[in-house]
Write a protein that holds these residues in place. Sequence first.
Motif, PDB file in Angstrom:
ATOM      1  N   GLU A 339       0.841  -1.209   0.000  1.00 49.75           N
ATOM      2  CA  GLU A 339       0.000   0.000   0.000  1.00 49.75           C
ATOM      3  C   GLU A 339       0.878   1.261   0.000  1.00 49.75           C
ATOM      4  O   GLU A 339       0.595   2.230  -0.697  1.00 49.75           O
ATOM      5  N   ILE A 340       1.949   1.223   0.781  1.00 53.25           N
ATOM      6  CA  ILE A 340       2.830   2.401   0.890  1.00 53.25           C
ATOM      7  C   ILE A 340       3.549   2.641  -0.443  1.00 53.25           C
ATOM      8  O   ILE A 340       3.659   3.773  -0.921  1.00 53.25           O
ATOM      9  N   LEU A 341       3.995   1.546  -1.059  1.00 48.53           N
ATOM     10  CA  LEU A 341       4.766   1.690  -2.299  1.00 48.53           C
ATOM     11  C   LEU A 341       3.882   2.049  -3.495  1.00 48.53           C
ATOM     12  O   LEU A 341       4.384   2.457  -4.539  1.00 48.53           O
ATOM     13  N   ALA A 342       2.562   1.893  -3.296  1.00 45.52           N
ATOM     14  CA  ALA A 342       1.647   2.254  -4.388  1.00 45.52           C
ATOM     15  C   ALA A 342       1.444   3.761  -4.472  1.00 45.52           C
ATOM     16  O   ALA A 342       0.867   4.274  -5.429  1.00 45.52           O
ATOM     17  N   VAL A 343       1.911   4.465  -3.454  1.00 45.95           N
ATOM     18  CA  VAL A 343       1.738   5.925  -3.409  1.00 45.95           C
ATOM     19  C   VAL A 343       3.036   6.574  -3.900  1.00 45.95           C
ATOM     20  O   VAL A 343       4.126   6.135  -3.503  1.00 45.95           O
ATOM     21  N   PRO A 344       2.954   7.593  -4.772  1.00 44.88           N
ATOM     22  CA  PRO A 344       4.200   8.226  -5.210  1.00 44.88           C
ATOM     23  C   PRO A 344       4.857   8.991  -4.066  1.00 44.88           C
ATOM     24  O   PRO A 344       4.159   9.599  -3.257  1.00 44.88           O
ATOM     25  N   GLY A 345       6.151   8.915  -3.985  1.00 41.61           N
ATOM     26  CA  GLY A 345       6.848   9.722  -2.969  1.00 41.61           C
ATOM     27  C   GLY A 345       7.745   8.960  -2.020  1.00 41.61           C
ATOM     28  O   GLY A 345       8.962   9.140  -2.041  1.00 41.61           O
ATOM     29  N   PRO A 346       7.160   8.092  -1.152  1.00 38.07           N
ATOM     30  CA  PRO A 346       7.984   7.497  -0.095  1.00 38.07           C
ATOM     31  C   PRO A 346       9.176   6.686  -0.618  1.00 38.07           C
ATOM     32  O   PRO A 346       9.065   5.972  -1.609  1.00 38.07           O
ATOM     33  N   ARG A 347      10.308   6.850   0.108  1.00 40.16           N
ATOM     34  CA  ARG A 347      11.463   5.967  -0.115  1.00 40.16           C
ATOM     35  C   ARG A 347      11.514   5.075   1.116  1.00 40.16           C
ATOM     36  O   ARG A 347      11.439   5.560   2.234  1.00 40.16           O
ATOM     37  N   VAL A 348      11.630   3.792   0.885  1.00 38.03           N
ATOM     38  CA  VAL A 348      11.506   2.865   2.015  1.00 38.03           C
ATOM     39  C   VAL A 348      12.790   2.059   2.204  1.00 38.03           C
ATOM     40  O   VAL A 348      13.353   1.531   1.241  1.00 38.03           O
ATOM     41  N   THR A 349      13.236   1.991   3.457  1.00 38.65           N
ATOM     42  CA  THR A 349      14.351   1.110   3.814  1.00 38.65           C
ATOM     43  C   THR A 349      13.834   0.088   4.805  1.00 38.65           C
ATOM     44  O   THR A 349      13.076   0.437   5.720  1.00 38.65           O
ATOM     45  N   VAL A 350      14.208  -1.176   4.617  1.00 33.84           N
ATOM     46  CA  VAL A 350      13.636  -2.231   5.461  1.00 33.84           C
ATOM     47  C   VAL A 350      14.726  -3.017   6.172  1.00 33.84           C
ATOM     48  O   VAL A 350      15.858  -3.112   5.712  1.00 33.84           O
ATOM     49  N   TYR A 351      14.316  -3.592   7.300  1.00 35.14           N
ATOM     50  CA  TYR A 351      15.210  -4.513   8.019  1.00 35.14           C
ATOM     51  C   TYR A 351      14.374  -5.566   8.749  1.00 35.14           C
ATOM     52  O   TYR A 351      13.338  -5.251   9.343  1.00 35.14           O
ATOM     53  N   ASP A 352      14.826  -6.808   8.663  1.00 32.45           N
ATOM     54  CA  ASP A 352      14.222  -7.891   9.448  1.00 32.45           C
ATOM     55  C   ASP A 352      15.359  -8.814   9.889  1.00 32.45           C
ATOM     56  O   ASP A 352      16.272  -9.093   9.102  1.00 32.45           O
ATOM     57  N   LYS A 360      13.424 -10.143  -0.072  1.00 31.20           N
ATOM     58  CA  LYS A 360      14.046  -9.672  -1.329  1.00 31.20           C
ATOM     59  C   LYS A 360      13.375 -10.316  -2.537  1.00 31.20           C
ATOM     60  O   LYS A 360      13.181  -9.678  -3.576  1.00 31.20           O
ATOM     61  N   ALA A 361      13.009 -11.591  -2.385  1.00 31.71           N
ATOM     62  CA  ALA A 361      12.360 -12.291  -3.497  1.00 31.71           C
ATOM     63  C   ALA A 361      11.016 -11.640  -3.835  1.00 31.71           C
ATOM     64  O   ALA A 361      10.571 -11.688  -4.985  1.00 31.71           O
ATOM     65  N   LEU A 362      10.385 -11.000  -2.849  1.00 31.27           N
ATOM     66  CA  LEU A 362       9.078 -10.376  -3.089  1.00 31.27           C
ATOM     67  C   LEU A 362       9.192  -8.892  -3.439  1.00 31.27           C
ATOM     68  O   LEU A 362       8.460  -8.373  -4.272  1.00 31.27           O
ATOM     69  N   LEU A 363      10.140  -8.216  -2.794  1.00 30.09           N
ATOM     70  CA  LEU A 363      10.201  -6.747  -2.918  1.00 30.09           C
ATOM     71  C   LEU A 363      11.198  -6.266  -3.972  1.00 30.09           C
ATOM     72  O   LEU A 363      11.095  -5.135  -4.450  1.00 30.09           O
ATOM     73  N   GLY A 364      12.168  -7.118  -4.306  1.00 21.17           N
ATOM     74  CA  GLY A 364      13.169  -6.752  -5.309  1.00 21.17           C
ATOM     75  C   GLY A 364      13.824  -5.426  -4.996  1.00 21.17           C
ATOM     76  O   GLY A 364      14.207  -5.164  -3.855  1.00 21.17           O
ATOM     77  N   ASP A 365      13.926  -4.551  -6.016  1.00 18.95           N
ATOM     78  CA  ASP A 365      14.611  -3.276  -5.810  1.00 18.95           C
ATOM     79  C   ASP A 365      13.642  -2.133  -5.492  1.00 18.95           C
ATOM     80  O   ASP A 365      13.978  -0.967  -5.640  1.00 18.95           O
ATOM     81  N   LYS A 366      12.446  -2.485  -5.030  1.00 20.14           N
ATOM     82  CA  LYS A 366      11.474  -1.427  -4.695  1.00 20.14           C
ATOM     83  C   LYS A 366      11.823  -0.733  -3.381  1.00 20.14           C
ATOM     84  O   LYS A 366      11.289   0.326  -3.065  1.00 20.14           O
ATOM     85  N   VAL A 367      12.680  -1.383  -2.588  1.00 15.38           N
ATOM     86  CA  VAL A 367      13.080  -0.809  -1.290  1.00 15.38           C
ATOM     87  C   VAL A 367      14.594  -0.951  -1.140  1.00 15.38           C
ATOM     88  O   VAL A 367      15.242  -1.685  -1.882  1.00 15.38           O
ATOM     89  N   GLN A 368      15.127  -0.230  -0.146  1.00 22.24           N
ATOM     90  CA  GLN A 368      16.536  -0.394   0.233  1.00 22.24           C
ATOM     91  C   GLN A 368      16.584  -1.394   1.390  1.00 22.24           C
ATOM     92  O   GLN A 368      15.656  -1.449   2.185  1.00 22.24           O
ATOM     93  N   TYR A 369      17.706  -2.114   1.483  1.00 26.12           N
ATOM     94  CA  TYR A 369      17.836  -3.104   2.554  1.00 26.12           C
ATOM     95  C   TYR A 369      18.942  -2.669   3.514  1.00 26.12           C
ATOM     96  O   TYR A 369      20.040  -2.308   3.067  1.00 26.12           O
ATOM     97  N   ALA A 370      18.639  -2.695   4.806  1.00 30.68           N
ATOM     98  CA  ALA A 370      19.625  -2.272   5.805  1.00 30.68           C
ATOM     99  C   ALA A 370      20.160  -3.490   6.563  1.00 30.68           C
ATOM    100  O   ALA A 370      19.524  -4.544   6.602  1.00 30.68           O
ATOM    101  N   GLN A 371      21.320  -3.303   7.180  1.00 30.96           N
ATOM    102  CA  GLN A 371      21.968  -4.393   7.930  1.00 30.96           C
ATOM    103  C   GLN A 371      21.392  -4.529   9.339  1.00 30.96           C
ATOM    104  O   GLN A 371      21.498  -5.568   9.962  1.00 30.96           O
ATOM    105  N   ASP A 372      20.859  -3.428   9.867  1.00 33.51           N
ATOM    106  CA  ASP A 372      20.249  -3.488  11.201  1.00 33.51           C
ATOM    107  C   ASP A 372      19.221  -2.360  11.334  1.00 33.51           C
ATOM    108  O   ASP A 372      19.048  -1.541  10.419  1.00 33.51           O
TER     109      ASP A 372
END
Length: 433
Positions: A339-352, A360-372
């Motif tokens: 839902e968030i990525l469907a809106v223009p504007g936000p840049r998203v960084t994720v961590y799990d 990564k298999a689902l989100l690909g390059d739509k988000v940035q990935y952090a180490q922590d």
Amino acid sequence: MKVAIIGTGYVGLPTGVGLAELGNQVTCIDREPRKIEALKAGKITLFEEGLEELFHKNIKAGRICFTTSMKEGVETADLVIIAVGTPPHPITKEADMKYIHAAATELAEYLQGYTVIATKDAVPVGTGDDIEQLISKKNPTAEFDVVSLPEFLREGFAVHDFFHPDRIVVGANTQRAKEVIAELYKPFKGKTNMLFVKRRSSETIKYASNAFLAIKIHYINEMANFCEKTGADVYEVAQGMGLDSRIGPKFLNPGPGYGGSCFPKDTNAMAFMGRVNGVELSLIETAIKGNAVRKKEMAKRVLDSVVNQKTPKIAVLGLAFKGGTDDCRESPAMEILGEILAVPGPRVTVYDPKAMENAKALLGDKVQYAQDAYEAARGADVVVILTEWNQFKKLDLAKLATVMHHKRMVDLRNTFRTQDATAAGFEYVGVGK
Ligand code: NAD
């Protein structure tokens, strides 16, 4: 006992390892050569607390092996367990039985001597009868019984739950099959509730249980909405309710909605069965609708927190559908991210902590990935907590606040107390309080 397990997923693998640990000779079969090659090479293919150690121990002891060959596993087995998955059909949302039917048809020709075939999957009522027919058609002389052996383990606690089940339900229509299953579960005799029921009852118990838990989650989420409007605190409400032994304290944690590989698919499958049988299952239908709305509402809560910014940076902590697993299937985090990525504007960084590869298999390059978590939050305008990982509870809030651009937190798992987050400088939004 010689046991073959078809499917080495989140249920099949822990079950196989657990049964080997109890002293059985286990052959795990999967049609995915990549998985079997990894398992044969001693590489575990999924994360479950405590599984890896038992896995290596039982390989070393020669009690468990892995193969893609149905013949190899089935021809010597006393018991064949099917755990291949019953995903939702893409159109009707009923349980898609193609994997079960394929497994039953494939195994039929290799049956030798009396064999019990058990379904661990959540399966529609009557599946045992269908499997009987499929096998008899393919191999008319096969001597076998089909039993329903529903699995109740919780992902993230699969090893614990295997050795400490709340109950073992066996749906068997013959005495001979009952005796085989009673022998398998002999180590649990006197330690847990063993319930022998009709096969159709057993098939229903699995769906009825999951649907009930989904409804309970939906209920407390509605109570959370109510508390937000009225100034009550849903935690205090849940605590007060949970002390009633008729209600119980579990599954009264409000959050972003239920997800995972079981509740969404099993509620949908049950609702479909209700419709097919002309029975109104209105509570289940309501929970399904409410849960879908819930995720949209939670995504809006995140977007509202950065409404005045054109290109806000959003840090997302948690991608798995719950803490303790790397499983992202039907994860509320993924749906809210969608839902968030469907809106223009936000840049998203994720961590799990564990689910980055699956995500990564689902989100690909739509988000940035952090180490922590701190790296994810660096320069962010809001940090959003989407999975209830224990390690997030231990985050240093003051340190987290320091690295952020705007100190805002949308905590959809109520990881922190409002006063602790505000003391660290956060504008804090939780759930139901
Ligand atoms: P999964 O998708 O993780 O694993 C299924 C495995 O079966 C895959 O590795 C797949 O390659 C394999 N497979 C499919 N068809 C096959 C075939 N014909 N021959 C050999 N291998 C085959 O699924 P899962 O999460 O382990 O769930 C399995 C079932 O267990 C589900 O139907 C679910 O209802 C039930 N269940 C799951 C959980 C859970 O927490 N995941 C808990 C309780 C019950």
